[in-house]
Every structure is written in C-alpha cells, then in structure tokens.
Write a protein that holds these residues in place. Structure first.
Motif, short mmCIF file in Angstrom:
data_model
loop_
_atom_site.label_atom_id
_atom_site.label_comp_id
_atom_site.label_asym_id
_atom_site.label_seq_id
_atom_site.Cartn_x
_atom_site.Cartn_y
_atom_site.Cartn_z
N ARG A 250 -9.09 -14.82 6.98
CA ARG A 250 -9.33 -14.17 6.12
C ARG A 250 -8.29 -12.69 5.71
O ARG A 250 -8.27 -12.09 4.63
CB ARG A 250 -10.26 -13.24 6.88
CG ARG A 250 -11.11 -12.43 6.06
CD ARG A 250 -12.52 -11.98 6.69
NE ARG A 250 -13.63 -12.38 5.75
CZ ARG A 250 -13.77 -12.02 5.20
NH1 ARG A 250 -12.90 -11.73 3.28
NH2 ARG A 250 -14.96 -12.76 3.90
N ARG B 76 -9.90 1.11 -12.79
CA ARG B 76 -10.54 0.01 -12.26
C ARG B 76 -11.93 0.40 -11.96
O ARG B 76 -12.88 -0.12 -11.48
CB ARG B 76 -10.06 0.30 -10.76
CG ARG B 76 -10.77 -1.12 -10.36
CD ARG B 76 -9.60 -2.71 -9.44
NE ARG B 76 -9.77 -3.07 -8.09
CZ ARG B 76 -9.88 -4.08 -7.78
NH1 ARG B 76 -8.66 -4.73 -8.15
NH2 ARG B 76 -10.01 -5.02 -6.29
N PRO C 8 -7.90 -3.61 1.21
CA PRO C 8 -7.26 -3.38 0.68
C PRO C 8 -5.92 -2.62 0.38
O PRO C 8 -4.39 -2.83 0.57
CB PRO C 8 -6.67 -4.43 -0.29
CG PRO C 8 -8.15 -3.77 -1.14
CD PRO C 8 -9.19 -3.62 0.38
N GLN D 136 -5.57 -6.04 -5.37
CA GLN D 136 -6.47 -6.91 -5.42
C GLN D 136 -7.16 -8.02 -6.05
O GLN D 136 -7.83 -6.40 -6.41
CB GLN D 136 -6.02 -7.11 -3.73
CG GLN D 136 -7.13 -8.55 -2.53
CD GLN D 136 -7.32 -8.16 -1.41
OE1 GLN D 136 -8.61 -7.09 -1.30
NE2 GLN D 136 -7.05 -8.53 -0.35
N TYR E 11 -2.90 -7.94 -1.98
CA TYR E 11 -3.09 -7.14 -1.51
C TYR E 11 -2.81 -5.21 -1.89
O TYR E 11 -1.65 -5.87 -2.69
CB TYR E 11 -2.10 -6.98 0.32
CG TYR E 11 -2.66 -6.32 1.93
CD1 TYR E 11 -3.89 -6.35 1.85
CD2 TYR E 11 -1.65 -5.07 1.29
CE1 TYR E 11 -4.88 -5.34 2.92
CE2 TYR E 11 -2.56 -4.23 2.66
CZ TYR E 11 -3.35 -4.50 3.14
OH TYR E 11 -4.35 -4.00 3.85
N GLY E 12 -3.43 -4.54 -1.25
CA GLY E 12 -3.38 -2.91 -1.90
C GLY E 12 -4.04 -2.83 -3.18
O GLY E 12 -5.12 -3.95 -3.36
N VAL E 13 -3.69 -1.85 -3.95
CA VAL E 13 -4.89 -1.03 -4.95
C VAL E 13 -5.24 -2.89 -5.71
O VAL E 13 -5.79 -2.18 -6.51
CB VAL E 13 -4.67 -0.14 -5.97
CG1 VAL E 13 -4.33 0.77 -4.59
CG2 VAL E 13 -3.37 -0.08 -6.13
N VAL F 288 -10.61 1.13 -3.64
CA VAL F 288 -10.65 0.59 -5.49
C VAL F 288 -11.76 -0.15 -5.86
O VAL F 288 -11.84 -1.30 -6.94
CB VAL F 288 -9.66 -0.38 -5.46
CG1 VAL F 288 -7.71 0.19 -5.74
CG2 VAL F 288 -9.07 -1.53 -3.89
N ARG G 214 -14.84 -16.60 -4.78
CA ARG G 214 -15.38 -16.76 -3.66
C ARG G 214 -17.18 -17.42 -3.76
O ARG G 214 -17.16 -18.36 -3.35
CB ARG G 214 -15.20 -15.01 -2.68
CG ARG G 214 -14.42 -15.00 -2.00
CD ARG G 214 -14.53 -14.02 -0.91
NE ARG G 214 -13.29 -14.42 -0.20
CZ ARG G 214 -12.91 -12.76 0.02
NH1 ARG G 214 -12.96 -11.69 -1.00
NH2 ARG G 214 -11.59 -12.78 0.47
N GLN H 214 -12.18 -11.68 -7.02
CA GLN H 214 -12.13 -12.15 -5.81
C GLN H 214 -13.75 -12.23 -5.22
O GLN H 214 -14.17 -13.52 -4.34
CB GLN H 214 -11.95 -11.30 -4.52
CG GLN H 214 -12.42 -10.18 -3.93
CD GLN H 214 -10.80 -8.91 -3.36
OE1 GLN H 214 -10.78 -9.97 -2.07
NE2 GLN H 214 -10.30 -8.28 -3.72
N ASN I 222 0.74 -1.43 -0.27
CA ASN I 222 0.11 -0.25 -0.07
C ASN I 222 1.05 1.22 0.42
O ASN I 222 0.07 2.56 0.55
CB ASN I 222 -0.78 -0.36 0.84
CG ASN I 222 -2.25 -0.18 0.77
OD1 ASN I 222 -2.48 0.08 -0.13
ND2 ASN I 222 -3.60 -1.09 1.56
#
Ligand code: HEM
Ligand code: SF4
Lengths: 405, 65
Positions: free
Chosen positions: A342, A103, B56, A353, A349-351, B11, A361, A357, A60
């Motif tokens: 979790r 994004r 995140p 990620q 991880y971070g932007v 994000v 899941r 997801q 991050n």
C-alpha cells in the motif's frame, strides 16, 4: 554525479529481459549514497529523486513547486514546454493554497464512498464486455476488447454523457491518446471532445442530473469556477483516467499470464475483497505505469542527504525507482500479491497524488477479480516476446494483447 | 491516542476513510476528511496508524497520551 557530462539520459531505456522494472541505471542511482542528476530532452540536467524515503520527504515539502511556468521547470516534452505558459491555473500546475481550493471543487465525485456506490454498475459493465469478447472471435485483442472500453464506459457514465454517445467518446479519446495517431489527428480529436464536453456542460446547467458534469455546472453557476475551467477539467479527467486504467488492465493481465503461480493465487482468491484489494496495490507497484517521472522545481535551497538542491533547480521524481527501492520493498522484482504494497508511489505522493485513485482502484479490483475467474483458460495467443509495448507516453502500456481461451 | 488533523492541508484524497473507516469519514460536499473518533481506543489504533501513514498530504498526526 553532479557533473553534467556524466548525467545519464532520462527517461532511460529498460532491459527487455524485465520490461516492468525500472532501467538498471535508475536502480543504481537509487542505491547510491547521494542523489544525482539526469539529462533530459532539452539538454538540461534536473535532479533525479528515486528513493522511496526521499520522495516521501520531498513531495510534501512546501519548498518544492509544480509551477510549470517557472524558468528551469523540467518539462516532459517540447510540446508541454511550449504549452505551459498558456495554461490557466489548474490542479496540475498550482501549489497550495490555490491547489487545495481548486482540487476541492472537483473532488466530490471521486470520494471513496461515491466511487464505491458505482461498483455494481462497473461490475455490470465489465461483465458485459467479457460476454461480448467470449461471443466474438477467438483469439481476441484484449486491449481493444476490455482494456480501452472499461475506462471509457465508466467515465461516460460518471460524467453523465448519454450512453448513445459512448462510441463517439471511445473513438475520440482513443485517437486523442493513441500512439498511432498523427499530431493532426490528436488535435482534431481533442477539439471534438472539448466541443462535445462544452455542449454537455451547457445541457447539464439547464437540466441538472446526478453526475459529475451537473455538479461542475452547479459550481459554474455559483461562481466557484468558470465555464472554461469546467470544460478543461472534465477533458483532463477523461484523458487522465483513460489510458492509465486501460494500461493497468492489459499490462496486469500480461504480468499475470507470465506468472502462472500468482495468477492461480489471484483466481482462487477472487471472492476475497481484501486479497483482491492488496493484489491491485501490488500490481500498481510492480507495473508503475507512470514511467516518465513526475516533475517539480525547487523554490528554495533544499538539503537531501548532504547534497544541496539549489533554488530554481528542476527535480524529477522517478516513481518506479521508489517502487523498486529494496529498502521499502525487499525482493522488489518479484510480483508477490500477498506483500504489503500500500505504501507504493504509483499514484504519486503529496498533495498532487492522483485525484482518480479511488475510481482506478475499483475499476481494477473489478477487472482482476472477474477476468481470470470468468475465463480460467485465458492464455496468450502469441509468444510473449512478440507483444509490443507502447513506451512513448506519460504512462506505458501495450499496443495489443492477443489472447485466446 | 489522540488524532490531530490539519484540515487546511487535506487534499481530500480519502485514503484515511478507506483504510480507517472507523476513525475518518469524508465531508459530503468536497471530500475533506472528518475525524469521527478523536481519541481512538486500542481496537482502532491500527487503522488510525495506517491512515496517518498513507495520508499523502501528511495532514494526520497521532499523539500518544
Ligand atoms: C491506474 C491508474 C492511474 C495511475 C497509475 C495514475 C497516476 C497518477 C499520478 C502518478 C499522478 C501524480 C502526478 C503528479 O504528482 O505530478 C496522478 C495525478 C492525477 N490523476 Fe491519476 N492515475 C490513474 C488513474 C486516474 C483516473 C482514473 C483519473 C480520473 C478519472 C485520474 C486523474 C488524475 C488527475 C486529475 C491528477 C492530477 C491531480 C493533481 O495534480 O492534484 N487518474 N495520477
Ligand atoms: S488521507 Fe489525508 S489528504 Fe486524504 S482525506 Fe484523509 S486527511 Fe485528507
């Protein structure tokens, strides 16, 4: 460890005794007091960050960048290094604020509530595949019968491709990512998919429906993204979401069949959504299928526990290292479906990620809560040492998984 | 406790909405997080904390009052 002569080769080979855990050298580097370097395919020596806490802090940090066009970026393969200068700006190669803008234009369909709304259809699709497998020959290859078709069918529906085309999708996306394809086959399949998606996008712009391609078409019409960007993005979604989910279904089944106690626990709790959701997180941690590290480059000097990463240095984040870091996950080599899991980094991880997801899941929650409940006698049809792993890709998986019931 | 949400960083991964549906939602058009309860009471404190931990992008901060 900064001496380039002793930097270990990366990716490192795992021990066959424990195919799911990271290689011993990675675990040693995770325990070491200071960070170290590894040597990759082009002879360069980027830093390896494998501690959970270091990854949280750095992924991050605005001083690191995913700009793959910069000199010194630690590319995954020669092919990627050659391709990088020609890529347009995508979510996978831009930093904030450009990344944030891009994004947000593709995020809509991946929102938790929109993906939740798909759950009944995903369940129906999955039940249909189990019916087909049970009606077919026994033993069967689970990779082909369930693993690969689940993500193809789900993504076909999401993109809004007609059901009649799912076989075209299946054949070409399998060819595009299969470890068994030649370079020409991969290229031909990717081209066929690109052409198909461009035609689909044109059709959805003319006659919008309630699906991802229509939504992207709307953004193209509104001038928020170009036609070409929309096509590239949709094939990226197709590829990124295909192999990963397929691997998780097949590998998860293998891991559970090797651990009858945990399998029984999962089967007995299949109707408890909280238990199943946590089991999915633990399997994501335990398997950490993205096994070739996520790659970045330092924009400025950064101090990590007394060592300086210099501006322009490459950095590899080894996700399995963090997911087997004893400081975060005690007894990490044990699959424990009840542990709090979790905080794993299986999705990064971070932007950056994982965009998909929530979809992954739901697919996995449906898969793991249905398969072993519906086929309680499921067993391996060959000794477990005979099962072949596919280790070459960005994510690892299985070439086949012969099962019987 | 008060929720501080740094919107430009978000994000839109939706982790917050998943673990703390009582405190966060996602905007319909692009999934950017929306704070439903700016000052969660004790009954929502746990999930708010979990949301801050899983985000995140480190876009969520909780300030004790
Ligand atoms: C279990 C399944 C999956 C795993 C383990 C996984 C893992 C990952 C990881 C580790 C990243 C981070 C890459 C980085 O930071 O450099 C990522 C990014 C991404 N994933 Fe996934 N993924 C999965 C499923 C999916 C699905 C189902 C989709 C789409 C349908 C998807 C689409 C993407 C995209 C588009 C990105 C790039 C995001 C960005 O750079 O902002 N993934 N994934
Ligand atoms: S978890 Fe963080 S990045 Fe994701 S939607 Fe919530 S605030 Fe935004």
């Amino acid at each position: 460890m900064t001496d380039t002569d002793v930097a270990p080769e990366y990716p490192a080979v795992r021990e066959s005794r424990c195919p799911f855990a990271p290689a011993a050298v990675i675990r040693e580097m995770t325990r070491a007091d200071t960070i170290g370097k590894v040597r990759i395919w082009d002879g360069s020596t980027p830093w390896l960050i494998s501690r959970h806490a270091d990854q949280r802090a750095l992924l991050n940090d605005p001083r690191i960048s995913i700009n793959e066009k910069r000199e010194g970026y630690p590319h995954m393969t020669r092919g990627r290094a050659t391709g990088a200068p020609h890529h347009p700006d995508l979510i996978t190669n831009t930093d904030p604020p450009e990344h944030t803008r891009l994004r947000r234009t593709v995020n809509g369909p991946f929102m938790v509530k929109r993906v939740e709304a798909l759950r009944p259809r995903i369940q129906e699709t999955f039940d249909g595949l189990v019916d087909d497998m049970l009606a077919g020959p026994n033993p069967a290859n689970l990779v082909e019968a369930i693993g690969l078709p689940v993500p193809t069918l789900v993504i076909t529906q999401m993109l809004g491709a007609p059901y009649e085309d799912h076989e075209f999708f299946q054949t070409n996306s399998n060819k595009a990512i299969s470890h068994e394809s030649t370079a020409e086959e991969t290229a031909a399949a990717s081209r066929a998919l690109g052409e198909y998606l461009a035609a689909l996008l044109r059709k959805k712009i003319a006659e919008p429906a309630d699906d991802v391609m229509s939504e992207m078409g709307g953004r193209v019409e509104a001038g928020e993204m170009t036609f070409q960007e929309a096509v590239i993005m949709s094939s990226a979604i197709l590829i990124a979401g295909h192999e990963t989910s397929a691997s998780m279904i097949s590998l998860g089944t293998l891991a559970l069949l090797r651990d009858p106690e945990q399998l029984a626990l999962l089967r007995d709790n299949s109707d408890d959504p909280r238990f199943v959701a946590n089991a999915v997180e633990e399997l994501l941690r335990y398997l950490t299928i993205v096994h070739s590290g996520i790659r970045r480059i330092a924009n400025e000097d950064i101090d990590v526990r007394g060592t300086t990463i210099k501006a322009g240095d490459g950095i590899i984040f080894e996700l399995a290292g963090a997911n087997y870091d004893e400081a975060e996950f005690p007894d990490a080599e044990k699959l424990d479906l009840t542990r709090p899991a979790r905080s794993h980094h299986a999705f990064g991880y971070g932007v950056h990620q994982c965009l998909g997801q929530s979809l992954a899941r739901v697919e996995l929650q449906v898969a793991y809560s249905t398969l072993y409940r519906r086929i309680p006698t499921l067993a391996l049809a060959v000794p477990s040492e005979r099962i072949e792993f596919a280790m070459e890709g960005v994510a690892y998986g299985l070439r086949n998984l012969p099962v019987t019931w | 406790m008060r929720v501080e949400f740094d919107e430009p960083k978000c994000v839109a991964a939706g982790q917050c909405a998943m673990v703390a549906p009582g405190v966060f939602d996602q905007r319909d058009e692009d999934g950017v997080a929306v704070v439903l309860v700016a000052e969660p009471g004790p009954e929502l404190a746990d999930e708010a904390q979990e949301a801050a931990a899983v985000c995140p992008a480190a876009a969520i901060r909780l300030v004790e009052q």
